[in-house]
Write an enzyme that holds these catalytic residues in place. Structure first.
Site, mmCIF file in Angstrom:
data_model
loop_
_atom_site.group_PDB
_atom_site.id
_atom_site.type_symbol
_atom_site.label_atom_id
_atom_site.label_comp_id
_atom_site.label_asym_id
_atom_site.label_seq_id
_atom_site.Cartn_x
_atom_site.Cartn_y
_atom_site.Cartn_z
ATOM 1 N N HIS A 1 1.578 4.339 -2.956
ATOM 2 C CA HIS A 1 1.594 5.795 -2.793
ATOM 3 C C HIS A 1 2.824 6.387 -3.472
ATOM 4 O O HIS A 1 2.763 7.457 -4.071
ATOM 5 C CB HIS A 1 1.635 6.171 -1.308
ATOM 6 C CG HIS A 1 0.287 6.152 -0.652
ATOM 7 N ND1 HIS A 1 -0.839 6.653 -1.250
ATOM 8 C CD2 HIS A 1 -0.118 5.703 0.558
ATOM 9 C CE1 HIS A 1 -1.871 6.503 -0.440
ATOM 10 N NE2 HIS A 1 -1.459 5.916 0.667
ATOM 11 N N HIS B 1 0.843 -1.201 0.000
ATOM 12 C CA HIS B 1 0.000 0.000 0.000
ATOM 13 C C HIS B 1 0.880 1.254 0.000
ATOM 14 O O HIS B 1 0.651 2.186 -0.766
ATOM 15 C CB HIS B 1 -0.916 -0.047 1.233
ATOM 16 C CG HIS B 1 -1.665 1.217 1.504
ATOM 17 N ND1 HIS B 1 -2.995 1.372 1.185
ATOM 18 C CD2 HIS B 1 -1.282 2.385 2.067
ATOM 19 C CE1 HIS B 1 -3.383 2.575 1.541
ATOM 20 N NE2 HIS B 1 -2.363 3.217 2.078
ATOM 21 N N GLU B 2 1.902 1.245 0.838
ATOM 22 C CA GLU B 2 2.793 2.413 0.912
ATOM 23 C C GLU B 2 3.577 2.585 -0.393
ATOM 24 O O GLU B 2 3.771 3.698 -0.871
ATOM 25 C CB GLU B 2 3.763 2.281 2.094
ATOM 26 C CG GLU B 2 3.095 2.231 3.463
ATOM 27 C CD GLU B 2 2.129 3.378 3.689
ATOM 28 O OE1 GLU B 2 2.326 4.441 3.107
ATOM 29 O OE2 GLU B 2 1.149 3.193 4.434
ATOM 30 N N GLU C 1 -6.531 6.755 -0.679
ATOM 31 C CA GLU C 1 -6.274 5.586 0.176
ATOM 32 C C GLU C 1 -6.865 4.331 -0.460
ATOM 33 O O GLU C 1 -6.221 3.290 -0.527
ATOM 34 C CB GLU C 1 -6.877 5.808 1.567
ATOM 35 C CG GLU C 1 -6.174 6.866 2.393
ATOM 36 C CD GLU C 1 -4.695 6.582 2.598
ATOM 37 O OE1 GLU C 1 -4.343 5.416 2.845
ATOM 38 O OE2 GLU C 1 -3.894 7.512 2.466
#
Lengths: 301, 183
Positions: A145, A141-142, A222
């Protein structure tokens, strides 16, 4: 994905421009109130330019410092390094720098200005709570980003919002010090000046505006990062179970502040009534979609 | 005169496009090559870790000779294998043999508690993950490369340069079956 990157770069330009505008406007307000004249306006221009410049080049350092992150030791945090290395191979990204934050609340964020200058920070709470696949989901997930350039916009927002809030707080305090009488006796009739009143209004609005600015920048990214994370790991259950663990946990991340809240994978502030007095105020600037929504979306994949 | 300028501009545009398309193709092809060698790097890393593992396990479970020999044999087979198909099969055998070793640790609590063993287990698990990710990235790269050289007008340049399609990495039939657990 490429649309997302282009949109983020566009937002960055808009963000920097509106930031310079807000700072200059605040400067004008201050100089009108304190009677500084054109020098004050010039000063505001210089300050906003300098802040925008350092925001672009150094905001990741600032963000990591305010979150009290320390570089992760490769032998002590072997698993963390191994997982990120694997994910980087799978997504074709360069290896980011890794940081650890001593905080029992499980949370993580990514920062930097582009994939080559990126960093991922995780709390010690996250490392102890998550098993291997769950941690992998969170890290993916990071990395999403980073790949989508979300980090550029949101990290810039941290320093800019922080700067605006700091300046306006200082000015408000300065005015209190003067006992409300901003100008000296000889130009007392200035108090009726409509421009000064407008400036004062701006002063009050600046922090609110700044926070609304990064609220607009955040939120549905998100969900998007969740989906691209699964695109890297090809294993939705990992991230789903990680998000479920985050939902079950209601510890407040103490290393987070309102300026950095939007960076974290899970809302780090107290938003539920039982978590504290500030909950209602924090909800006003909520930067994260509810975890239930995010989990439900991943289940559909 | 005007016609000449228009033609000239068109020619320049076509040449510029050709250069950009050619560079794009080279970039995609090199990415495929790089992704393929990345798989080899990770597989080699795994082979390098195995002697250490065997030594560590020997210290605690010396009489599990059969299991250990199977791993050593599988490693040797994987090292001498040639070509993607043969080495793919050998790597699968090796993965199975390694699983047997890690299963041993359940029967030997001292082995399980050994720090060195724990680290090796973490490294080997991570390397297996990296192999999988490297294969995934290879296939992703092949996908974008193959799509590019089939599309018009890049297909014209690709044909002129004899840029052929690349093969995807495919999991072996055996690896695709979910292992059966028996009680």
């Amino acid at each position: 994905m490429y649309d997302q990157i282009a949109a983020n770069k566009r937002r960055t330009v808009v963000l920097i421009a509106s930031f310079v505008f807000v700072v200059v406007a605040t400067g004008v307000a201050v100089s009108l109130l304190l009677g500084g004249g054109p020098i004050g306006i010039l000063l505001a221009l210089v300050v906003s330019g300098a802040l925008a410049f350092t925001s672009y080049w150094k905001s990741d350092v600032v963000t990591l410092a305010v979150s009290r992150a320390r570089p992760a030791d490769p032998t002590e945090y072997r698993r963390l390094y191994n997982l990120v290395e694997g994910l980087c191979i799978g997504s074709g990204l360069p290896m980011p720098k890794l940081y650890v934050i001593d905080d029992p609340a499980p949370n993580a964020f990514a920062t930097g200005r582009d994939p080559k200058h990126a960093a991922v920070a995780v709390t010690t709470g996250l490392l102890t709570l998550m098993n291997r696949v769950e941690l992998e989901g969170v890290l993916a997930h990071e990395l999403s980003h980073i790949r989508n350039y979300d980090i550029l916009v949101s990290t810039l927002a941290v320093t800019m919002v922080g700067a605006v809030a700091l300046v306006s707080d200082t000015v408000i305090r300065l005015m209190w010090w003067n006992g409300g009488r901003v100008s000296r006796g000889d130009d007392r009739d200035d108090s009726g000046n409509p421009l000064a009143l407008l400036g004062f209004l701006f002063l009050l609005l600046a922090p609110v505006l700044a926070r609304l600015m990064h609220f607009a920048v955040s939120r549905n990214r998100e969900t998007l990062a969740d989906v691209s994370a699964v695109q890297i790991t090809r294993y939705p259950p990992g991230l789903i179970s990680a998000l479920e663990k985050l939902r079950a946990d209601s510890t407040v991340t103490h290393s987070a502040s309102r300026a950095t809240a939007h960076l974290w994978i899970e809302q780090p502030l107290a938003v539920r009534a039982e978590q504290g007095r500030l909950a209602r105020f924090n909800r006003l600037f909520d930067t994260h979609p509810p975890l239930d929504e995010r989990i439900a979306l991943l289940r559909e994949l | 005169m005007i016609v000449l300028i228009v033609v000239l501009v068109l020619v320049v545009l076509v040449v510029l496009y050709g250069i950009a398309a050619y560079n794009g193709l080279v970039k995609l092809r090199n990415r495929v090559e790089n992704a393929w060698s990345q798989i080899d790097v990770q597989l080699k890393r795994r082979l390098d870790l195995i002697p250490n593992l065997v030594e560590t396990v020997k210290g605690y479970a010396a009489h599990e000779r059969q299991t250990l020999e199977a791993v050593v044999q599988a490693r040797n087979a994987a090292m001498s294998a040639h070509g993607p198909a043969e080495s793919g099969a050998a790597e699968n055998v090796l993965s199975g043999a390694l699983r047997q070793v890690f299963a041993l640790s359940e029967a030997y609590p001292e082995l399980k508690a050994n720090q060195n063993f724990g680290q090796l287990q973490e490294e080997l698990t991570a390397t297996e993950g990296r192999v999988a990710y490297a294969r995934q990235f290879y296939n992703d790269s092949v996908l974008s490369y193959n799509t590019k050289i089939q599309q018009f007008p890049a297909v014209l340049i690709a044909n002129a340069l004899k840029y052929g399609q690349r093969e995807y990495f495919q999991a072996e039939e055996a690896a695709r079956d979910v292992p059966r657990v028996q009680f």
